[in-house]
Design an enzyme around this catalytic site. Sequence first.
Site, short mmCIF file in Angstrom:
data_model
loop_
_atom_site.label_atom_id
_atom_site.label_comp_id
_atom_site.label_asym_id
_atom_site.label_seq_id
_atom_site.Cartn_x
_atom_site.Cartn_y
_atom_site.Cartn_z
N HIS A 189 -8.72 -30.03 -34.02
CA HIS A 189 -9.52 -28.96 -33.51
C HIS A 189 -10.47 -29.59 -32.48
O HIS A 189 -11.73 -29.19 -32.75
CB HIS A 189 -10.14 -28.55 -34.88
N LYS A 248 0.95 -1.16 0.11
CA LYS A 248 -0.06 0.04 -0.08
C LYS A 248 0.81 1.32 0.04
O LYS A 248 0.55 2.09 -0.46
CB LYS A 248 -0.95 0.07 1.11
#
Length: 512
Positions: A275, A137
């Site tokens: 595929h 922070k």
Amino acid sequence: MAVKRALISVSNKEGVIPFAKQLAELGIDIISTGGTKRALEDAGVPVISISDVTGFPEILDGRVKTLHPAIHGGILAVRSDERHQAALAEHGIRPIDLVVVNLYPFQQTIAKPDVTLAEAIENIDIGGPTMVRAAAKNYADVAIVVDPADYPMVIEELKTTGSIQAKTRQQLAAKAFRHTAAYDAMIAEYLTNLTGENYPETLTVTYTKKQSLRYGENPHQSAAFYAKPLGAAFSIANAAQLHGKELSYNNINDANAAINLIREFQEPAVAAIKHMNPCGVGVGATLLEAFTKAYEADPVSIFGGIIAVNREVDKETAERMHDIFLEIVIAPSFSDEAFAILTKKKNIRLLTLDFTAPDVKEKMLVSVNGGLLVQEADTFTLEDAEWNVVTKREPTEAEREQLRFAWKVVKHVKSNAIVLAKNGMTVGVGAGQMNRVGAAKIAIEQAGEQAVGAVLASDAFFPMDDTVEAAAKAGITAIIQPGGSIRDADSIRKADEYGIAMVFTGVRHFKH
């Protein structure tokens, strides 16, 4: 940002001693506690005890040691804020400029097969995340390091510039918040699973980057591959690549489809994927027989395919594989002779996977724009389903065997899906069509004369009798499908008209 004081408290002590030594050589005071303090002292690094900073001993078996204003005030104070500086001076608190912390090994703890809940709870870090978040922070004034891989970069900047640059501090802060977020997500998942709650009000998941990919589905799309910590052992994320170039995005997707399909079979089996759909599947008494069937099922589409097998690849099978172009072969193992044969091709990828790993029921996650779909994996088998013969003619034992085979395969074909099977191999696959009879026509056309005497599996019910009509005209003798259409009677009547045996399972296997 000049660094005068550093706090070091790490569970992962990789590289921490040489790192701390270099900090000390730069004149930086080091505060530490617990095992880290002992390790640094044993290595001759001068260390200030946390208790000397706080004036308070560690209590509650070490659960409380860094949770103190003398620590968090030193981390959180904004250097440019006069009120903050006045507060530090009033309470005799000195700033801490560098925080080096990583967290209790919660993941490693819950990975142990005999871990108890008490052990897991004890390895939930409190002070560590608090310090990490505080430093992150206040990254404008404090550097936070959670990853040993960043030690060299930090030392290099301190040596060359005398400080840690603002951009670096921001990057380190972002990584720190990722570190604590992943940690909390893992704890949340663990405890949520214990409660038996399947779909909580918020879903917290975490994945670890396994590799960057050259591109995604297409060259203009960027991509990366992430692995789930403690995810299923039977997964491409845990496969060992023995040979060949790096896997691509499409390789990984197809390989995942291949191993999910091959997992359905106990006998020697081979699945060829293109595929995301099987183009050829075969079973046999030997792996060579199974591969021959998978190849002959569609010798055109298997070119450039992904192959998964559930037995060690032997010399004879490898010789057959070597004759065609394959992208990937996934197997439990390769014999020395097979490996020598297949590695003659530079680019073929050879992967091994633990086929004995237990099944893990993981949720399936599918992203949609702005959201995520979550569902259970489709692990339903014919053993779980009903076997209801709805026609006048019962399937023969040979037909039953082929129907079971076809049903295992059709579950892994994109919907609408139709699979034709004969003699332990697929002879026709119709995938991803907008209507079911269209999928059947594609499968029948692919099968050609092989359709005569074949069986047909459908992933969902027939909305009308046209699929049965097409099957009958092609010479198909038996059908397996879920049933459940309001026009089931029409399909049953049509099957009886042509002497086709038809089985309802009561379970559909849509795959989108």
